[in-house]
Design a protein around this motif. Structure first.
Motif, mmCIF file in Angstrom:
data_model
loop_
_atom_site.group_PDB
_atom_site.id
_atom_site.type_symbol
_atom_site.label_atom_id
_atom_site.label_comp_id
_atom_site.label_asym_id
_atom_site.label_seq_id
_atom_site.Cartn_x
_atom_site.Cartn_y
_atom_site.Cartn_z
ATOM 1 N N ALA A 144 5.274 -16.553 -3.796
ATOM 2 C CA ALA A 144 5.198 -15.216 -3.901
ATOM 3 C C ALA A 144 4.086 -14.598 -3.008
ATOM 4 C CB ALA A 144 5.151 -14.644 -5.339
ATOM 5 N N PHE A 178 4.653 -12.088 0.237
ATOM 6 C CA PHE A 178 4.035 -10.687 0.183
ATOM 7 C C PHE A 178 3.270 -10.471 1.635
ATOM 8 C CE2 PHE A 178 0.297 -8.119 -0.110
ATOM 9 C CZ PHE A 178 0.969 -6.712 -0.161
ATOM 10 N N ARG A 231 5.466 -10.487 4.748
ATOM 11 C CA ARG A 231 6.097 -9.229 4.757
ATOM 12 C C ARG A 231 5.010 -8.157 5.134
ATOM 13 N NH1 ARG A 231 8.019 -10.468 -0.564
ATOM 14 N NH2 ARG A 231 6.549 -9.116 -1.408
ATOM 15 N N VAL A 281 2.674 -0.678 0.587
ATOM 16 C CA VAL A 281 3.433 -0.416 -0.409
ATOM 17 C C VAL A 281 5.132 -0.656 -0.417
ATOM 18 C CG1 VAL A 281 4.110 1.840 -2.023
ATOM 19 C CG2 VAL A 281 1.757 1.680 -1.325
ATOM 20 N N ALA A 282 5.447 -0.622 0.858
ATOM 21 C CA ALA A 282 6.738 -0.721 0.876
ATOM 22 C C ALA A 282 7.117 -2.365 0.826
ATOM 23 C CB ALA A 282 7.450 -0.634 2.365
ATOM 24 N N CYS A 283 6.034 -3.019 1.013
ATOM 25 C CA CYS A 283 6.114 -4.732 1.007
ATOM 26 C C CYS A 283 5.795 -5.312 -0.268
ATOM 27 C CB CYS A 283 4.937 -5.324 2.063
ATOM 28 S SG CYS A 283 5.289 -5.269 3.755
ATOM 29 N N GLY A 284 5.392 -4.315 -1.193
ATOM 30 C CA GLY A 284 5.246 -4.529 -2.698
ATOM 31 C C GLY A 284 4.095 -4.371 -3.316
ATOM 32 N N ALA A 285 2.936 -3.797 -2.430
ATOM 33 C CA ALA A 285 1.527 -3.440 -3.015
ATOM 34 C C ALA A 285 1.585 -2.281 -3.884
ATOM 35 C CB ALA A 285 0.646 -3.190 -1.774
ATOM 36 N N SER A 286 0.555 -2.008 -4.650
ATOM 37 C CA SER A 286 0.379 -1.023 -5.122
ATOM 38 C C SER A 286 -0.618 0.077 -4.867
ATOM 39 C CB SER A 286 -0.138 -1.131 -6.815
ATOM 40 O OG SER A 286 0.766 -2.241 -7.436
ATOM 41 N N ASP A 338 -2.765 -6.007 -3.761
ATOM 42 C CA ASP A 338 -1.601 -6.731 -3.445
ATOM 43 C C ASP A 338 -1.103 -7.167 -4.719
ATOM 44 O OD1 ASP A 338 -3.173 -8.819 -4.807
ATOM 45 O OD2 ASP A 338 -3.470 -9.947 -2.929
ATOM 46 N N PRO A 339 -0.087 -7.951 -5.037
ATOM 47 C CA PRO A 339 0.690 -8.116 -6.146
ATOM 48 C C PRO A 339 -0.161 -8.768 -7.313
ATOM 49 C CG PRO A 339 2.297 -8.569 -4.562
ATOM 50 C CD PRO A 339 0.944 -8.406 -3.891
ATOM 51 N N ASP A 340 -1.129 -9.377 -6.881
ATOM 52 C CA ASP A 340 -2.275 -9.943 -7.730
ATOM 53 C C ASP A 340 -3.416 -9.345 -8.168
ATOM 54 O OD1 ASP A 340 -1.233 -13.126 -8.429
ATOM 55 O OD2 ASP A 340 -0.855 -12.889 -6.165
#
Length: 142
Positions: free
Chosen positions: A17, A21, A24, A92-97, A116-118
């Motif tokens: 995952a 990310f 992306r 953010v569009a790639c999955g970051a907050s 990042d997602p982690d």
């Protein structure tokens, strides 16, 4: 001895995952990786993602859940204020907050933060005092 930082490794919950990310986001995974680790060329520094528990085991330290604030941030310097916005919007569009929206900061630059997602914290900044070379690397004053 010549001091240098060549590789930054992030402990992640899921290597596949995290690899997806960062791909992306625009980084290209190296063929040097495998199911347990991924490496990306980050313009002179290698970014690695490796399982959180495996990284703790490799360092011979106890694995604990990552804190919300780790006391570390990575930085992505931009060429101008508009690029700060573009990079954060892309992340953010790639999955970051989004952690902190871009804005003018007290030291004279412009910055914002995403995670990042982690939960690894990334500052995206335009620093007029640290110009970027043609290769996109910071040129520190001597």
């Amino acid at each position: 001895m010549t001091p240098r930082i060549n590789l930054v490794t992030l402990g992640v919950a899921d290597v596949a995952a995290a690899r997806a990310f960062y791909q992306r986001l625009g980084l290209t995974a190296s063929s040097a990786g495998n199911d347990h680790v991924a490496f990306f060329d980050a313009n002179g520094i290698v970014l690695g993602v490796y399982g959180h528990d495996a990284l703790a085991q490799d360092a011979n330290v106890a694995s604990q859940p990552p804190p919300v604030f780790r006391g570390v941030s990575l930085a992505w310097n931009a060429a101008d204020e508009a690029e700060v916005y573009a990079i954060i919007a892309h992340a953010v569009a790639c999955g970051a907050s989004l952690v902190k929206a871009p804005h003018k900061v007290f030291w004279g630059g412009y910055s914002g933060y995403f995670a990042d997602p982690d939960g690894h914290l990334w500052e995206v900044a335009f620093n007029p005092f640290f110009p970027l070379s043609a290769q996109g690397r910071i040129e520190l004053p001597s």
